[in-house]
Design an enzyme around this catalytic site. Sequence first.
Site, PDB file in Angstrom:
ATOM      1  N   GLU A 488      19.523  36.151 -26.296  1.00  0.00           N
ATOM      2  CA  GLU A 488      19.191  35.467 -25.025  1.00  0.00           C
ATOM      3  C   GLU A 488      20.141  35.972 -23.956  1.00  0.00           C
ATOM      4  OE1 GLU A 488      19.203  31.161 -24.960  1.00  0.00           O
ATOM      5  OE2 GLU A 488      18.799  31.113 -22.804  1.00  0.00           O
ATOM      6  N   ASN A 542      16.074  33.593 -19.049  1.00  0.00           N
ATOM      7  CA  ASN A 542      15.801  32.276 -18.428  1.00  0.00           C
ATOM      8  C   ASN A 542      15.181  32.433 -17.045  1.00  0.00           C
ATOM      9  OD1 ASN A 542      17.150  30.243 -20.341  1.00  0.00           O
ATOM     10  ND2 ASN A 542      18.701  31.838 -20.092  1.00  0.00           N
ATOM     11  N   GLU A 574      12.138  31.958 -20.755  1.00  0.00           N
ATOM     12  CA  GLU A 574      12.441  30.550 -21.077  1.00  0.00           C
ATOM     13  C   GLU A 574      12.396  29.718 -19.785  1.00  0.00           C
ATOM     14  OE1 GLU A 574      16.096  30.095 -23.176  1.00  0.00           O
ATOM     15  OE2 GLU A 574      15.488  31.448 -24.802  1.00  0.00           O
ATOM     16  N   ASP A 604      12.131  25.689 -22.762  1.00  0.00           N
ATOM     17  CA  ASP A 604      13.583  25.605 -23.036  1.00  0.00           C
ATOM     18  C   ASP A 604      14.048  24.158 -22.978  1.00  0.00           C
ATOM     19  OD1 ASP A 604      16.104  26.472 -23.554  1.00  0.00           O
ATOM     20  OD2 ASP A 604      16.375  27.594 -21.673  1.00  0.00           O
ATOM     21  N   GLU A 661      18.725  25.375 -30.626  1.00  0.00           N
ATOM     22  CA  GLU A 661      19.859  25.884 -29.834  1.00  0.00           C
ATOM     23  C   GLU A 661      21.121  25.113 -30.199  1.00  0.00           C
ATOM     24  OE1 GLU A 661      18.934  27.134 -25.471  1.00  0.00           O
ATOM     25  OE2 GLU A 661      18.230  25.084 -25.788  1.00  0.00           O
TER      26      GLU A 661
HETATM   27  P1  C2E Z   1      20.251  27.611 -21.814  1.00  0.00           P
HETATM   28  O1  C2E Z   1      19.183  28.540 -21.342  1.00  0.00           O
HETATM   29  O2  C2E Z   1      19.868  26.485 -22.617  1.00  0.00           O
HETATM   30  O3  C2E Z   1      21.330  28.481 -22.524  1.00  0.00           O
HETATM   31  C1  C2E Z   1      22.001  28.076 -23.608  1.00  0.00           C
HETATM   32  C2  C2E Z   1      23.325  27.537 -23.196  1.00  0.00           C
HETATM   33  O4  C2E Z   1      23.890  26.919 -24.326  1.00  0.00           O
HETATM   34  C3  C2E Z   1      24.310  28.634 -22.782  1.00  0.00           C
HETATM   35  O5  C2E Z   1      25.175  28.133 -21.877  1.00  0.00           O
HETATM   36  C4  C2E Z   1      25.081  28.847 -24.058  1.00  0.00           C
HETATM   37  O6  C2E Z   1      26.375  29.401 -23.853  1.00  0.00           O
HETATM   38  C5  C2E Z   1      25.163  27.467 -24.583  1.00  0.00           C
HETATM   39  N1  C2E Z   1      25.299  27.495 -26.077  1.00  0.00           N
HETATM   40  C6  C2E Z   1      24.708  28.264 -26.956  1.00  0.00           C
HETATM   41  N2  C2E Z   1      25.080  27.951 -28.236  1.00  0.00           N
HETATM   42  C7  C2E Z   1      25.953  26.920 -28.144  1.00  0.00           C
HETATM   43  C8  C2E Z   1      26.687  26.146 -29.107  1.00  0.00           C
HETATM   44  O7  C2E Z   1      26.627  26.319 -30.295  1.00  0.00           O
HETATM   45  N3  C2E Z   1      27.479  25.147 -28.613  1.00  0.00           N
HETATM   46  C9  C2E Z   1      27.569  24.926 -27.275  1.00  0.00           C
HETATM   47  N4  C2E Z   1      28.348  23.922 -26.876  1.00  0.00           N
HETATM   48  N5  C2E Z   1      26.889  25.630 -26.313  1.00  0.00           N
HETATM   49  C10 C2E Z   1      26.096  26.636 -26.767  1.00  0.00           C
HETATM   50  P2  C2E Z   1      25.498  28.861 -20.548  1.00  0.00           P
HETATM   51  O8  C2E Z   1      25.545  30.325 -20.746  1.00  0.00           O
HETATM   52  O9  C2E Z   1      26.675  28.179 -19.958  1.00  0.00           O
HETATM   53  O10 C2E Z   1      24.229  28.621 -19.680  1.00  0.00           O
HETATM   54  C11 C2E Z   1      23.906  27.370 -19.285  1.00  0.00           C
HETATM   55  C12 C2E Z   1      22.533  27.320 -18.725  1.00  0.00           C
HETATM   56  O11 C2E Z   1      22.477  28.062 -17.513  1.00  0.00           O
HETATM   57  C13 C2E Z   1      21.462  27.952 -19.565  1.00  0.00           C
HETATM   58  O12 C2E Z   1      21.032  27.056 -20.547  1.00  0.00           O
HETATM   59  C14 C2E Z   1      20.395  28.240 -18.579  1.00  0.00           C
HETATM   60  O13 C2E Z   1      19.617  27.121 -18.346  1.00  0.00           O
HETATM   61  C15 C2E Z   1      21.206  28.560 -17.359  1.00  0.00           C
HETATM   62  N6  C2E Z   1      21.256  30.011 -17.200  1.00  0.00           N
HETATM   63  C16 C2E Z   1      22.165  30.894 -17.669  1.00  0.00           C
HETATM   64  N7  C2E Z   1      21.850  32.133 -17.277  1.00  0.00           N
HETATM   65  C17 C2E Z   1      20.732  32.036 -16.525  1.00  0.00           C
HETATM   66  C18 C2E Z   1      19.891  32.990 -15.847  1.00  0.00           C
HETATM   67  O14 C2E Z   1      20.120  34.212 -15.870  1.00  0.00           O
HETATM   68  N8  C2E Z   1      18.828  32.507 -15.160  1.00  0.00           N
HETATM   69  C19 C2E Z   1      18.550  31.178 -15.168  1.00  0.00           C
HETATM   70  N9  C2E Z   1      17.499  30.779 -14.492  1.00  0.00           N
HETATM   71  N10 C2E Z   1      19.274  30.270 -15.818  1.00  0.00           N
HETATM   72  C20 C2E Z   1      20.354  30.700 -16.489  1.00  0.00           C
HETATM   73 MG    MG Z   2      17.717  29.352 -22.331  1.00  0.00          MG
HETATM   74 MG    MG Z   3      18.470  25.887 -23.654  1.00  0.00          MG
END
Ligand code: C2E
Ligand code: MG
Ligand code: MG
Length: 723
Positions: A488, A542, A574, A604, A661
């Site tokens: 992802e 995403n 997503e 998602d 996730e």
């Molecule tokens: P998401 O799409 O649900 O991404 C998964 C988030 O869960 C990611 O946080 C990831 O680091 C975190 N995660 C994955 N596995 C675990 C785990 O085992 N434990 C915990 N505590 N966290 C875990 P991240 O990278 O901080 O991103 C947060 C959200 O920001 C993403 O949720 C997504 O909705 C958004 N995001 C990030 N990058 C993009 C992007 O390029 N475009 C868009 N539109 N949204 C983005």
């Molecule tokens: Mg996602």
């Molecule tokens: Mg997610």
Amino acid sequence: MLLVVFATMAMMVASIAMSALDRVASYANHLDEERSRQTLVGAIQTFEHQLGATLIDYTAWDDAATNAYVNKDMAWMISNFGDMTFDSDLFDVAIVLDAEGRPMMAYSDGQPLDGAVKGYITPALMGLFDKVRSGQSGLMPQTLGFIRTQKGIGSAGVALIRPKSGEIGQPPENYVYLAFIRHLSSSTVERLSEAYVLPGLALVPPSTNATSVAISSPTGEAIASLAWTPRAPGDQGREQVEPLIKAALVIVAIYALLLIVIGNSEMRRVRADEANAVKLAQTDRLSGLLNRAGLNQLLEDEVRRGRDAREDVVLLYLDLDGFKEVNDAYGHATGDRLIRAVAAGLSVLVGENAGLARIGGDEFGIVLTGKDVQERAFVLADAIIAFFDEPVLLGERTVVVGCSIGICVSEGGQVEGGELTRRADMAMYSSKDGGRGRWTIYDPRMDEERESRNHMEVDLRQAIGLGEIDVVYQPVVDAKTFTLVSVEALARWNRKGHGPVSPDVFIPIAESSGLIDQLGLCVLSQALRQLSHWPELKLSVNVSPGQFRDPGFVDHVAATFDEARIAPGRIVLEMTETYFIQSPERARIAMERLRGLGLRIALDDFGAGFSSVGYLRQFGFDRMKIDRSLVQSLDRGHRSVEMLQATVALARSLGIPVTAEGVETEQQAVILRIAGCDQLQGYLFGRPQSPEEIDALMLRPMELRAKAAELAFAASRDGGLQS
Ligand code: C2E
Ligand code: MG
Ligand code: MG
């Protein structure tokens, strides 16, 4: 007010008219007085001249001279002078004097005076006599003048008896003089009064009265006055005209009063119309409460009043939580009913002594003033939040909404209405950010946060422009074999001068500022370029609801694919449910077009929000991702496990594969695999990492397999769980 102005004006007009009338009257009076005076002066002169003329007739007379000097005939004199005083209009006293001034004969009213003659031969008469005798009387040996006698005031004249020729032929010591007196008796005065039209003419003691003429003795001494009763024609005229003028004034006053009364009632009607129009313009049609304009006006008034009375004014800014969902799910009619129900509920809670307004959409405002207003505001906010704990019944339907409240106090009316609204609104947003269903008091730090958010937006815009947004990749493994099947793509921003910023912070900023379109495409194109190095992997990217709103979104995505020469079938977009809730129709169309490109779409964060399996069915997602929060709740026990199992089972029954996730523990992995998730993602298998780290991970696939074997063993040991 108008009446007072009118009354003053009416009084002024009346007094001007009356004083003009007075002036005309007194001028006419004055004119008449002057005329009367001149007439009377003339009358007095005439009276004197008549006596003078008579005296000439009697003294410049040959017969008289013969009888006085030649015959010395006393009897002749008595019958021609003395007897003539009886009932005469010309003179009533006749006295014949010798050259020494001694009376030779004296008659009054036909009777000899004898001893009483002294009352007539007064010093004043003797003065006239001396004047004639000494020749001071001028050409004529005769003098005239008014004198006082014992009978009263009269005109007197003394003349030398002489023949017509003037040749007496005697020495002066033989001269004989004749004196006549004509008294201003009451009957004489009465006749004068009638003859000269001087009503009430009477002889009075000397006076300076305006309606009298003085009668003076030859020495200039005022001895009496003739006074008349003024006719005052001005007063008479005024008496005639005054009632007419008064009547005219009254008519004008009545007319003006009528005008005022009619004008007033007309003005009241116009004012009432105006007030109604203002009220209408300040009322919200749907709820019947004040609208935004009404609230602004109320705040302005209350703040001003508060400032004068040094009292606090409090504004509570309410925004419903979940209203949009209800509106979207059940339609606008239901949304409207909900607004009306909420308005009614709030009216009861707020009570009579506070202002309640619907600011717009699902936002309400409450204005509180008076004693202990802050404490009352907190109690009210608690009550409102408790009110929303209960579901709202709308006919057959029950809906659940919450409420986020922002509170701001204008202490002593020092904060103006507009600023008060802005602050309360900001505090409300802080309640939303803090998890909704709560109230927050405005804190100046909120302004700082807003400020720093603005700065961040500026920096983010620059970072996107300079290509400073990085992409990291989080492994997604097959649930059975734990082999790496997908990654992802997740955006990363190392803000210059500040360090890394969490996507949970900068993604919402990108969304609210419109930067998300650029940012999304930037992540997509980077990830696609990277994917060409990993031919055996799939990729998740995403997509924000905000990107969907860009009409060119699908075309941009298509262009990016063409450029990267990546088979769209390897890509999953997503999306969270928000956009599907907000604009289901547009979402469906966009989704179909993306599918048309060959892309697949995953729902998602399932379980984090409003989440309904209905969406899965309705929109036909290609995959569902169970949110981290749901996965982590598994640790809390049985019910969560059952719920999760049911959810996954439902998705699978629809033919939709499920990714879990946020898998952090082996136990979670086991449960999720057994529940039916075909893919797992989480720190257990790898954090989001750089392409190089993913490369390294692919070089050691054994690591993940060993973990799988270990898990399989653990599972069988814990109670024969089947894979
Ligand atoms: P998401 O799409 O649900 O991404 C998964 C988030 O869960 C990611 O946080 C990831 O680091 C975190 N995660 C994955 N596995 C675990 C785990 O085992 N434990 C915990 N505590 N966290 C875990 P991240 O990278 O901080 O991103 C947060 C959200 O920001 C993403 O949720 C997504 O909705 C958004 N995001 C990030 N990058 C993009 C992007 O390029 N475009 C868009 N539109 N949204 C983005
Ligand atoms: Mg996602
Ligand atoms: Mg997610």
